[in-house]
Design a protein around this motif. Structure first.
Motif, PDB file in Angstrom:
ATOM      1  N   LEU A  93      86.595  19.393 -89.045  1.00  0.00           N
ATOM      2  CA  LEU A  93      85.763  20.467 -88.162  1.00  0.00           C
ATOM      3  C   LEU A  93      86.729  21.800 -87.893  1.00  0.00           C
ATOM      4  O   LEU A  93      86.336  22.858 -87.246  1.00  0.00           O
ATOM      5  CB  LEU A  93      85.555  19.881 -86.749  1.00  0.00           C
ATOM      6  N   ASP A  94      87.990  21.867 -88.389  1.00  0.00           N
ATOM      7  CA  ASP A  94      89.002  22.925 -88.212  1.00  0.00           C
ATOM      8  C   ASP A  94      89.197  23.281 -86.704  1.00  0.00           C
ATOM      9  O   ASP A  94      89.039  24.387 -86.475  1.00  0.00           O
ATOM     10  CB  ASP A  94      88.327  24.221 -88.998  1.00  0.00           C
ATOM     11  N   LEU A  95      89.297  22.167 -86.128  1.00  0.00           N
ATOM     12  CA  LEU A  95      89.490  22.486 -84.558  1.00  0.00           C
ATOM     13  C   LEU A  95      90.985  21.803 -84.171  1.00  0.00           C
ATOM     14  O   LEU A  95      91.375  20.681 -84.865  1.00  0.00           O
ATOM     15  CB  LEU A  95      88.588  21.542 -83.604  1.00  0.00           C
ATOM     16  N   PRO A  96      91.610  22.163 -83.211  1.00  0.00           N
ATOM     17  CA  PRO A  96      92.783  21.415 -82.665  1.00  0.00           C
ATOM     18  C   PRO A  96      92.636  20.041 -82.069  1.00  0.00           C
ATOM     19  O   PRO A  96      91.196  19.871 -81.616  1.00  0.00           O
ATOM     20  CB  PRO A  96      93.377  22.641 -81.630  1.00  0.00           C
ATOM     21  N   GLY A  97      93.350  19.229 -81.890  1.00  0.00           N
ATOM     22  CA  GLY A  97      92.925  17.810 -81.295  1.00  0.00           C
ATOM     23  C   GLY A  97      94.077  17.200 -80.424  1.00  0.00           C
ATOM     24  O   GLY A  97      95.145  17.477 -80.669  1.00  0.00           O
ATOM     25  N   VAL A  98      93.477  16.431 -79.680  1.00  0.00           N
ATOM     26  CA  VAL A  98      94.476  15.639 -79.082  1.00  0.00           C
ATOM     27  C   VAL A  98      93.829  14.019 -79.014  1.00  0.00           C
ATOM     28  O   VAL A  98      92.937  13.652 -78.883  1.00  0.00           O
ATOM     29  CB  VAL A  98      94.619  15.573 -77.383  1.00  0.00           C
ATOM     30  N   MET A  99      95.001  13.216 -79.473  1.00  0.00           N
ATOM     31  CA  MET A  99      94.946  11.668 -79.646  1.00  0.00           C
ATOM     32  C   MET A  99      95.288  10.941 -78.585  1.00  0.00           C
ATOM     33  O   MET A  99      96.746  11.211 -78.405  1.00  0.00           O
ATOM     34  CB  MET A  99      95.522  11.373 -80.913  1.00  0.00           C
ATOM     35  N   VAL A 100      94.593  10.338 -77.633  1.00  0.00           N
ATOM     36  CA  VAL A 100      95.393   9.610 -76.618  1.00  0.00           C
ATOM     37  C   VAL A 100      95.833   8.134 -77.205  1.00  0.00           C
ATOM     38  O   VAL A 100      94.968   7.302 -77.469  1.00  0.00           O
ATOM     39  CB  VAL A 100      94.390   9.576 -75.495  1.00  0.00           C
ATOM     40  N   THR A 101      97.197   7.911 -77.373  1.00  0.00           N
ATOM     41  CA  THR A 101      97.432   6.867 -77.755  1.00  0.00           C
ATOM     42  C   THR A 101      99.219   6.634 -77.829  1.00  0.00           C
ATOM     43  O   THR A 101      99.926   7.658 -77.309  1.00  0.00           O
ATOM     44  CB  THR A 101      97.425   6.598 -79.424  1.00  0.00           C
ATOM     45  N   ALA A 102      99.641   5.435 -77.601  1.00  0.00           N
ATOM     46  CA  ALA A 102     100.964   5.053 -77.463  1.00  0.00           C
ATOM     47  C   ALA A 102     101.491   4.448 -78.764  1.00  0.00           C
ATOM     48  O   ALA A 102     102.629   3.832 -78.909  1.00  0.00           O
ATOM     49  CB  ALA A 102     101.563   4.424 -76.114  1.00  0.00           C
ATOM     50  N   SER A 103     100.591   4.381 -79.832  1.00  0.00           N
ATOM     51  CA  SER A 103     100.954   4.029 -81.032  1.00  0.00           C
ATOM     52  C   SER A 103     101.248   2.514 -80.998  1.00  0.00           C
ATOM     53  O   SER A 103     100.468   1.583 -80.664  1.00  0.00           O
ATOM     54  CB  SER A 103     102.137   4.717 -81.895  1.00  0.00           C
ATOM     55  N   HIS A 104     102.616   2.101 -81.317  1.00  0.00           N
ATOM     56  CA  HIS A 104     102.975   0.659 -81.276  1.00  0.00           C
ATOM     57  C   HIS A 104     103.813   0.412 -80.181  1.00  0.00           C
ATOM     58  O   HIS A 104     104.000  -0.846 -79.925  1.00  0.00           O
ATOM     59  CB  HIS A 104     103.883   0.456 -82.548  1.00  0.00           C
ATOM     60  N   ASN A 105     103.638   1.279 -78.982  1.00  0.00           N
ATOM     61  CA  ASN A 105     104.563   1.166 -77.920  1.00  0.00           C
ATOM     62  C   ASN A 105     103.779  -0.362 -77.176  1.00  0.00           C
ATOM     63  O   ASN A 105     102.537  -0.452 -77.173  1.00  0.00           O
ATOM     64  CB  ASN A 105     104.495   2.117 -76.934  1.00  0.00           C
ATOM     65  N   PRO A 106     104.446  -0.837 -76.046  1.00  0.00           N
ATOM     66  CA  PRO A 106     104.015  -1.804 -75.157  1.00  0.00           C
ATOM     67  C   PRO A 106     102.864  -1.670 -74.540  1.00  0.00           C
ATOM     68  O   PRO A 106     102.337  -0.218 -74.401  1.00  0.00           O
ATOM     69  CB  PRO A 106     105.131  -2.372 -74.181  1.00  0.00           C
ATOM     70  N   ALA A 107     101.852  -2.499 -74.150  1.00  0.00           N
ATOM     71  CA  ALA A 107     100.570  -2.326 -73.490  1.00  0.00           C
ATOM     72  C   ALA A 107     100.754  -1.512 -72.312  1.00  0.00           C
ATOM     73  O   ALA A 107      99.720  -0.786 -71.906  1.00  0.00           O
ATOM     74  CB  ALA A 107     100.191  -3.630 -73.229  1.00  0.00           C
TER      75      ALA A 107
END
Length: 465
Positions: A93-107
């Motif tokens: 889409l050629d847009l900036p982005g934000v991913m909400v995640t802590a990857s492998h961090n604890p719950a």
């Protein structure tokens, strides 16, 4: 930097306890600052927002969207997403982005990974520090006055569009790495993370038998941490591969941007060996291409790249550094020993699923088992990453440098010491108060000897309380 941001703004992303450190107010302020940094405020553009399966992710993603809209930016909400799906959406889409995640961090943790349009990384030195500085005053503003602008035509045009991007993501990946040949039985451990969302969509397009483990999305991680760097999290996958007679096992981390591989015997295939395999496949398709590998990859990786006619470029650890070097060199591929794999044709971004497809494609096109296929790419004995908590990392590194002063030393990332039949790297973590040691030798006894010598130096009188 604002006190509420100081402990959660890291080298490459934002990460902390949630809702303790990362709550909706912090997310809203960061969303507004992100919109300004990427130039989409004032009605000038939109950003893609995605989220993982953690308990706080829906409200954090909503607050990010509120912050973006508060300054006149638009939002394309792709909902549940792996990090590489978010990067794919940013690229397509050629847009900036934000991913909400802590990857492998604890719950109990959550975080934000940000990128500019076309998935170009945002790290501390490439915009994240500026975003944090701009967000600080918004956190101090009174309720109702925390947006970057309070009125204007830009805000009137701020909208949210919901978009199911999974079909486009699947189509993009399979166009890059088609899988054909013999039918495979593949065990996949999603760790209750976002691979549980993406794997079914990809695998239903493949001629494979999927043996699923923990594909149910559950941010409490009821079965094990979604961190395949921790060998204890691979035990279930290894057992399943052996018991079910699988050709290969795949383990993804929480946001599914990393993938680890287990062969048909249940043995772990190192990410360095996967880097060498994928590099060889790219060099077959594009002779003479440049391939990146970081400082803790096996010595076999640059050897194999050179043997296949490619140009090997060594880099520091870290995705923003590797992506920048890929752009500078025009590299076709880059691999990290941590299980991150980067692809030029995937907007220079990392994708665990693309790496997995390369492994399956190589295996399906061969009559050999994976252990035999990977033998040529696994030449040395490695320690794996060993972490130590120390009081003064710089002092420890200097003590080691003095001890090995008569060897080849370099400081591209931490300290690397080389001899003809072994090498090691010691570097401070970018995300935790740890020193990380990796050792490799021509055989197990050489590696063990060097490992024990260096660990004695790391831990002698330096151990933090």
């Amino acid at each position: 930097m604002h006190p509420r941001l100081r402990d959660i703004v890291k080298a490459y992303d934002v990460r902390g306890t949630s809702p303790g450190q990362l709550d909706v107010d912090v997310a809203r302020a960061l969303g507004a600052a992100f919109a300004a940094e990427t130039g989409i405020d004032g009605g000038r553009g939109r950003a893609v927002v995605g989220r993982d399966m953690r308990a706080t992710s829906p409200q954090i993603a909503a607050a990010i969207g509120e912050g973006i809209r508060s300054v006149g930016g638009g939002v394309v909400d792709v909902g549940l997403a792996s990090t590489d799906l978010l990067y794919c959406a940013s690229g397509v889409l050629d847009l900036p982005g934000v991913m909400v995640t802590a990857s492998h961090n604890p719950a109990g943790d959550n975080g934000l990974k940000m990128c500019r349009a076309a998935a170009r990384p945002i790290g501390l030195q490439s915009g994240l520090a500026s975003i944090a500085e701009a967000a600080g005053p918004l956190l101090d503003a009174p309720p109702g006055g925390r947006s970057g602008t309070s009125s204007g035509a830009g805000q009137d045009r701020a909208t949210t569009e919901d978009l199911d991007f999974l079909p486009t993501y699947v189509e993009t990946l399979l166009s890059l790495v088609p899988v054909s040949g013999r039918r495979l039985r593949v065990a996949v451990d999603a760790g209750n993370g976002m691979a549980g969302h993406t794997v079914p969509g990809v695998f239903e397009r493949l001629d494979v038998e999927l043996v699923p483990l923990y594909l149910e999305l559950d941010g409490s991680f009821p079965n094990h941490e979604a961190n395949p760097l921790d060998s204890s999290t691979l035990v279930d996958l290894q057992r399943t591969v052996r018991e079910r007679g699988c050709d290969v096992g795949l383990a993804f981390d929480g946001d599914a941007d990393r993938c680890f591989v287990v062969d048909e015997r249940g043995d772990v295939v190192t990410p360095s060996a996967i880097t060498a395999l994928v590099a060889a496949r790219h060099l077959e398709a594009e002779p003479g291409a440049t391939v990146l590998h970081n400082v803790i990859c096996s010595r076999a990786v640059p050897e194999i790249i050179a043997e296949r006619g490619g140009t090997a470029v060594r880099t520091p650890v870290g995705h923003s550094l590797i992506k920048a070097e890929m752009a500078r060199t025009g590299a076709v591929f880059g691999g990290e020993h941590s299980g991150h794999f980067y692809f030029r044709e995937f907007y220079l971004a990392d994708s665990g699923m693309l790496a997995a497809l390369h492994v399956m494609a190589a295996l399906a096109g061969s009559t050999a088992p994976l252990s035999s296929l990977m033998a040529e790419f696994s030449r040395y004995a490695a320690s794996g990453e060993i972490n130590s908590r120390v009081a003064d990392a710089d002092a420890v590194l200097e003590a080691i440098a003095r001890t090995y002063a008569d060897h080849r030393l370099d400081r591209l990332d931490g300290l690397t010491v080389e001899a003809d039949d072994w090498w090691f790297n010691v570097r401070a973590s970018n995300t935790e108060p740890l020193l990380r040691l990796n050792v490799e030798g021509v055989d197990e006894s050489t590696m063990t000897r060097v490992r024990d010598e260096v660990l004695a130096l790391v831990r002698a009188d330096h151990t933090a309380p």
